[in-house]
Design a protein around this motif. Structure first.
Motif, PDB file in Angstrom:
ATOM      1  N   ARG A 111       0.856  -1.191   0.000  1.00  0.00           N
ATOM      2  CA  ARG A 111       0.000   0.000   0.000  1.00  0.00           C
ATOM      3  C   ARG A 111       0.890   1.238   0.000  1.00  0.00           C
ATOM      4  O   ARG A 111       1.797   1.367   0.805  1.00  0.00           O
ATOM      5  CB  ARG A 111      -0.911   0.026   1.208  1.00  0.00           C
ATOM      6  CG  ARG A 111      -1.761   1.276   1.229  1.00  0.00           C
ATOM      7  CD  ARG A 111      -2.746   1.263   2.349  1.00  0.00           C
ATOM      8  NE  ARG A 111      -3.986   1.803   1.811  1.00  0.00           N
ATOM      9  CZ  ARG A 111      -5.139   1.708   2.390  1.00  0.00           C
ATOM     10  NH1 ARG A 111      -5.266   1.085   3.512  1.00  0.00           N
ATOM     11  NH2 ARG A 111      -6.201   2.245   1.839  1.00  0.00           N
ATOM     12  N   VAL A 112       0.586   2.168  -0.914  1.00  0.00           N
ATOM     13  CA  VAL A 112       1.323   3.433  -1.007  1.00  0.00           C
ATOM     14  C   VAL A 112       0.348   4.565  -0.691  1.00  0.00           C
ATOM     15  O   VAL A 112      -0.721   4.655  -1.292  1.00  0.00           O
ATOM     16  CB  VAL A 112       1.940   3.624  -2.414  1.00  0.00           C
ATOM     17  CG1 VAL A 112       2.602   4.979  -2.538  1.00  0.00           C
ATOM     18  CG2 VAL A 112       2.922   2.522  -2.720  1.00  0.00           C
ATOM     19  N   ASP A 113       0.730   5.419   0.254  1.00  0.00           N
ATOM     20  CA  ASP A 113      -0.071   6.592   0.626  1.00  0.00           C
ATOM     21  C   ASP A 113       0.660   7.842   0.189  1.00  0.00           C
ATOM     22  O   ASP A 113       1.814   8.060   0.575  1.00  0.00           O
ATOM     23  CB  ASP A 113      -0.292   6.643   2.145  1.00  0.00           C
ATOM     24  CG  ASP A 113      -1.066   5.446   2.654  1.00  0.00           C
ATOM     25  OD1 ASP A 113      -1.955   4.977   1.926  1.00  0.00           O
ATOM     26  OD2 ASP A 113      -0.772   4.984   3.774  1.00  0.00           O
ATOM     27  N   LEU A 114       0.015   8.661  -0.624  1.00  0.00           N
ATOM     28  CA  LEU A 114       0.589   9.924  -1.092  1.00  0.00           C
ATOM     29  C   LEU A 114      -0.330  11.070  -0.707  1.00  0.00           C
ATOM     30  O   LEU A 114      -1.549  10.920  -0.685  1.00  0.00           O
ATOM     31  CB  LEU A 114       0.763   9.919  -2.611  1.00  0.00           C
ATOM     32  CG  LEU A 114       1.735   8.906  -3.202  1.00  0.00           C
ATOM     33  CD1 LEU A 114       1.736   9.011  -4.719  1.00  0.00           C
ATOM     34  CD2 LEU A 114       3.126   9.127  -2.670  1.00  0.00           C
ATOM     35  N   THR A 115       0.265  12.218  -0.428  1.00  0.00           N
ATOM     36  CA  THR A 115      -0.504  13.418  -0.126  1.00  0.00           C
ATOM     37  C   THR A 115      -0.718  14.209  -1.411  1.00  0.00           C
ATOM     38  O   THR A 115       0.226  14.456  -2.155  1.00  0.00           O
ATOM     39  CB  THR A 115       0.248  14.294   0.899  1.00  0.00           C
ATOM     40  OG1 THR A 115       0.502  13.506   2.054  1.00  0.00           O
ATOM     41  CG2 THR A 115      -0.565  15.501   1.286  1.00  0.00           C
ATOM     42  N   VAL A 116      -1.957  14.597  -1.656  1.00  0.00           N
ATOM     43  CA  VAL A 116      -2.276  15.397  -2.842  1.00  0.00           C
ATOM     44  C   VAL A 116      -1.812  16.830  -2.593  1.00  0.00           C
ATOM     45  O   VAL A 116      -2.206  17.451  -1.603  1.00  0.00           O
ATOM     46  CB  VAL A 116      -3.790  15.385  -3.132  1.00  0.00           C
ATOM     47  CG1 VAL A 116      -4.113  16.247  -4.334  1.00  0.00           C
ATOM     48  CG2 VAL A 116      -4.275  13.973  -3.351  1.00  0.00           C
ATOM     49  N   PRO A 117      -0.953  17.375  -3.455  1.00  0.00           N
ATOM     50  CA  PRO A 117      -0.508  18.757  -3.257  1.00  0.00           C
ATOM     51  C   PRO A 117      -1.641  19.745  -3.537  1.00  0.00           C
ATOM     52  O   PRO A 117      -2.559  19.460  -4.295  1.00  0.00           O
ATOM     53  CB  PRO A 117       0.627  18.927  -4.263  1.00  0.00           C
ATOM     54  CG  PRO A 117       0.418  17.868  -5.272  1.00  0.00           C
ATOM     55  CD  PRO A 117      -0.335  16.760  -4.609  1.00  0.00           C
ATOM     56  N   VAL A 118      -1.550  20.900  -2.909  1.00  0.00           N
ATOM     57  CA  VAL A 118      -2.535  21.956  -3.112  1.00  0.00           C
ATOM     58  C   VAL A 118      -1.923  22.982  -4.073  1.00  0.00           C
ATOM     59  O   VAL A 118      -0.974  23.670  -3.711  1.00  0.00           O
ATOM     60  CB  VAL A 118      -2.935  22.612  -1.778  1.00  0.00           C
ATOM     61  CG1 VAL A 118      -3.921  23.739  -2.009  1.00  0.00           C
ATOM     62  CG2 VAL A 118      -3.513  21.580  -0.837  1.00  0.00           C
ATOM     63  N   LEU A 119      -2.445  23.041  -5.278  1.00  0.00           N
ATOM     64  CA  LEU A 119      -2.069  23.963  -6.356  1.00  0.00           C
ATOM     65  C   LEU A 119      -0.671  23.751  -6.905  1.00  0.00           C
ATOM     66  O   LEU A 119      -0.493  23.554  -8.081  1.00  0.00           O
ATOM     67  CB  LEU A 119      -2.250  25.421  -5.938  1.00  0.00           C
ATOM     68  CG  LEU A 119      -3.683  25.855  -5.675  1.00  0.00           C
ATOM     69  CD1 LEU A 119      -3.717  27.320  -5.312  1.00  0.00           C
ATOM     70  CD2 LEU A 119      -4.570  25.595  -6.865  1.00  0.00           C
ATOM     71  N   VAL A 120       0.368  23.795  -6.073  1.00  0.00           N
ATOM     72  CA  VAL A 120       1.739  23.687  -6.562  1.00  0.00           C
ATOM     73  C   VAL A 120       2.411  22.488  -5.883  1.00  0.00           C
ATOM     74  O   VAL A 120       2.585  22.498  -4.666  1.00  0.00           O
ATOM     75  CB  VAL A 120       2.545  24.972  -6.268  1.00  0.00           C
ATOM     76  CG1 VAL A 120       3.952  24.861  -6.805  1.00  0.00           C
ATOM     77  CG2 VAL A 120       1.842  26.182  -6.857  1.00  0.00           C
ATOM     78  N   PRO A 121       2.793  21.457  -6.639  1.00  0.00           N
ATOM     79  CA  PRO A 121       3.445  20.303  -6.028  1.00  0.00           C
ATOM     80  C   PRO A 121       4.741  20.699  -5.324  1.00  0.00           C
ATOM     81  O   PRO A 121       5.570  21.414  -5.873  1.00  0.00           O
ATOM     82  CB  PRO A 121       3.735  19.377  -7.210  1.00  0.00           C
ATOM     83  CG  PRO A 121       2.748  19.781  -8.242  1.00  0.00           C
ATOM     84  CD  PRO A 121       2.532  21.252  -8.057  1.00  0.00           C
TER      85      PRO A 121
END
Length: 140
Positions: A111-121
């Motif tokens: 399982r891979v958990d990634l955080t979604v960036p807000v506007l600018v990665p």
């Protein structure tokens, strides 16, 4: 004939007055709608980032599961290294790669958990988390 000319000039004057009153209306409407257009573009961009992060998480989980399953000496290390290998640097910082996450007979699950960036990665990473799960059949 005279009454027709007078009527036409009256109508022409009314149209000119109406045009004078409406002068600048287009500019005001454009200024009023521009923030809405910008907000819609920001929302679409955020949706694109969400989808891209979902694809990255799924791909990283798939690659990590295959690498962890194929390694005989250090499957956990190979799994984590392979999972981070193809991730862009903006997503690597807060990536969590769980190798293996379950002990089912015949499967190596990741399982891979990634955080979604807000506007600018890479700048604002306090967005929601996306999970990517994959499994690889154990051989041998």
């Amino acid at each position: 004939m005279v009454t027709t000319e007078r009527a036409e000039t009256r109508i022409g004057r009314r149209r000119e007055r109406r045009r004078d009153r409406d002068r600048g209306q287009t500019a005001i409407e454009f200024v009023g709608v521009t923030p809405l257009i910008i907000l819609m573009l920001i929302a679409l961009w955020q949706c694109a980032l969400f989808g891209y992060t979902f694809i990255l998480a799924g791909n990283a989980a798939d690659v990590a599961a295959r690498a962890g399953n194929g390694s005989q000496h250090n499957p956990k290390g190979a799994c984590e290294q392979a999972g981070r290998k193809d991730l862009p640097s903006a997503w690597q910082g807060k990536a969590h790669i769980g190798c293996p996450i379950g002990y089912e007979p015949g499967l190596y699950k990741v399982r891979v958990d990634l955080t979604v960036p807000v506007l600018v990665p890479g700048v604002l990473d306090w967005g929601p988390k996306v999970h990517g799960d994959a499994a690889s059949a154990k051989e041998g």
